[in-house]
Enzyme design. Structure first.
Site, mmCIF file in Angstrom:
data_model
loop_
_atom_site.group_PDB
_atom_site.id
_atom_site.type_symbol
_atom_site.label_atom_id
_atom_site.label_comp_id
_atom_site.label_asym_id
_atom_site.label_seq_id
_atom_site.Cartn_x
_atom_site.Cartn_y
_atom_site.Cartn_z
ATOM 1 N N HIS A 1 -3.771 0.070 -3.056
ATOM 2 C CA HIS A 1 -4.526 0.004 -4.315
ATOM 3 C C HIS A 1 -3.724 -0.847 -5.301
ATOM 4 O O HIS A 1 -2.490 -0.896 -5.225
ATOM 5 C CB HIS A 1 -4.660 1.436 -4.833
ATOM 6 N N ASP B 1 1.939 6.729 -1.970
ATOM 7 C CA ASP B 1 0.724 6.871 -2.772
ATOM 8 C C ASP B 1 -0.123 7.975 -2.139
ATOM 9 O O ASP B 1 -0.720 7.788 -1.074
ATOM 10 C CB ASP B 1 -0.032 5.530 -2.782
HETATM 11 N N1 PMP Z 1 -4.054 4.763 -5.255
HETATM 12 C C1 PMP Z 1 -5.175 4.977 -4.566
HETATM 13 C C2 PMP Z 1 -5.122 4.938 -3.077
HETATM 14 C C3 PMP Z 1 -6.371 5.205 -5.244
HETATM 15 O O1 PMP Z 1 -7.485 5.405 -4.550
HETATM 16 C C4 PMP Z 1 -6.374 5.223 -6.656
HETATM 17 C C5 PMP Z 1 -7.657 5.454 -7.431
HETATM 18 N N2 PMP Z 1 -8.764 4.761 -6.968
HETATM 19 C C6 PMP Z 1 -5.169 5.011 -7.315
HETATM 20 C C7 PMP Z 1 -4.030 4.793 -6.601
HETATM 21 C C8 PMP Z 1 -5.084 5.005 -8.808
HETATM 22 O O2 PMP Z 1 -5.496 6.218 -9.323
HETATM 23 P P1 PMP Z 1 -5.761 6.363 -10.909
HETATM 24 O O3 PMP Z 1 -6.816 5.371 -11.251
HETATM 25 O O4 PMP Z 1 -6.217 7.772 -11.058
HETATM 26 O O5 PMP Z 1 -4.476 6.077 -11.583
#
Ligand code: PMP
Length: 430
Positions: A141, A221
């Site tokens: 991400h 993560d």
């Molecule tokens: N890592 C992954 C794998 C995610 O799916 C997400 C959210 N889509 C995030 C990090 C970031 O999360 P947030 O937007 O709640 O900070």
């Protein structure tokens, strides 16, 4: 909304007690928003990878904090302040237990993204420099890419990305090559992809990187894995674990950085102000102990307490049972979608090798058009790059349609999803 017998998993999953039977129809009744209709149709919510629905227990816990215990934490001597502090710190202990962390090493952040930024600022920028390598993957991400890129631009270390294979898995040969030089000082990897669902061999990767460099630090993560499967930081080989409350039945506005206490204690603060100090003089300050050093200003009190309630809720069901229910769903969803005309499902075909975020492509249709038609049928999916552009690009597109399932989804919702896809194909005549 009743959905017949489809609420009960086809398997009889066992919880940590070994006796829990998972009844998704009963679970659904805990989530008031799942009762609503969208465009005159019963809501079929398949967007939990973006954010999950909230059970009544969490909504009540947040409301109760505001209704009965409103006060700031840590700095009061009156009864309300003590009640709020006890509940806030109690939530920290619950969260720590949920992932096998030391409560003193659980930092509340705004979300997973802020947890990564904290690490990039307070660890990577200071500990890494020219000649060092930070290894991440093409599956990450943006939250687990961009903060490291910003730190690398400042501190001059190198970035190396493990590519993804055609099957939506990490190329572990390429990974072995990257770590073989012993220059990798930080590995940042997702335990579960938010796009293709892949569950990565994090523990093996952590071992490999430490064999090549015993000092290497492993950042995991857990934004997609912690909500969906049992998590133990030691089993993962994680020095740090980042995740968000809102994807695991908790409120938005609260996330977690769980870490190794010794590493956190060696790190300077990320943000300044409030309770993150022991003392402040006019021209300097000494910093508070961990975790308070990393929690500047008034924290997200009710949200953290709500996350504690979410952890209670998930723990009562049993994370083994949650995972088994999702595998049972995947055993039906993956073939149902895969057998449809013109539909290509991305990621591992084996339900046991993946989580319940299912991205797919439909020949001749743009994901945004699919998402719009599905919405009219009451089916909520997400279309786009899912904040994982390098991965989505590797799938040969700028966007995918993603149906993501969670503990409250039932097998009864699979056919309506397929019907809605057929409606989109009919509407656009493809
Ligand atoms: N890592 C992954 C794998 C995610 O799916 C997400 C959210 N889509 C995030 C990090 C970031 O999360 P947030 O937007 O709640 O900070």
């Amino acid at each position: 909304m009743g959905r017949g017998d489809g609420g009960r998993s086809q398997v009889a999953p066992t919880g940590s007690s070994g006796t829990t039977s998972f009844d998704a129809a009963a679970v659904r009744r805990d989530f008031p928003n799942l009762d609503r209709e969208v465009h005159g149709r019963p809501l079929i919510y398949l967007d939990s990878a973006a954010t999950s629905q909230k059970p009544t227990a969490v909504i009540d816990a947040v409301t109760d904090m505001y209704r009965c215990h409103t006060s700031n934490v840590h700095r009061g001597v009156h009864a309300l302040a003590e009640e709020a502090t006890d509940r806030f710190e109690g939530a920290r202990t619950k969260v720590a237990r949920f992932v096998g962390a030391d409560p003193r090493a659980v930092v509340f952040t705004k979300n997973a993204t802020e947890a990564f930024n904290l690490l990039a600022h307070s660890w990577a920028r200071r500990r890494l420099g020219p000649g060092d390598v930070l290894c991440y993957t093409q599956m990450e991400h943006h939250a687990n890419l961009v903060p490291w890129q910003m730190a690398a631009a400042d501190a001059g270390f190198e970035l190396a990305a493990v590519p993804v294979t055609d099957g939506g898995r990490l190329d572990l040969d390429a990974f072995a090559e990257i770590v073989s030089g012993g220059r990798v000082k930080l590995l940042a990897v997702t335990a579960m992809s938010n796009v293709v669902g892949t569950i990565n061999p994090v523990a093996e990767m952590a071992d490999a990187v430490r064999r090549a460099n015993p000092e290497a630090v492993v950042v995991v993560d857990g934004a997609q894995s912690v909500p969906h499967m049992p998590t133990d930081m030691a089993d993962l080989g994680a020095d740090f674990l980042c995740f968000s409350g809102h994807k695991m039945c908790g409120p938005s506005g609260v996330g977690v950085l769980a870490g190794r206490l010794d590493l956190l204690e060696s790190m300077p603060p990320f943000l300044g102000g409030g309770e993150m100090i022991l003392d402040v003089q006019l021209y300097g300050a000494t910093y508070n102990e961990v975790p308070y050093r990393f929690e500047a200003g008034t924290p997200m009190i009710a949200e953290a307490v709500g996350l504690g309630a979410a952890v209670d809720y998930l723990s009562a069901l049993g994370m083994d049972a949650v995972r088994a229910h999702e595998v049972a769903l995947l055993e039906q969803v993956l073939p149902a979608l895969g057998e449809m005309r013109g539909v290509t499902v991305h990621g591992p075909a084996d339900p046991k090798a993946r989580g319940a975020a299912v991205s797919f492509a439909i020949e001749g249709l743009h994901p945004h058009d699919i998402g719009t038609i599905l919405d009219r049928e009451g089916v909520a999916v997400r279309a786009g790059h899912h904040c994982a552009k390098p991965l989505v690009r590797s799938l040969g597109s700028a966007a995918t349609t993603r149906a993501s399932f969670y503990l409250y989804n039932t097998t009864d919702e699979i056919e309506p999803l397929c019907d809605a896809i057929r409606a989109a194909q009919a509407f656009f005549e493809v």
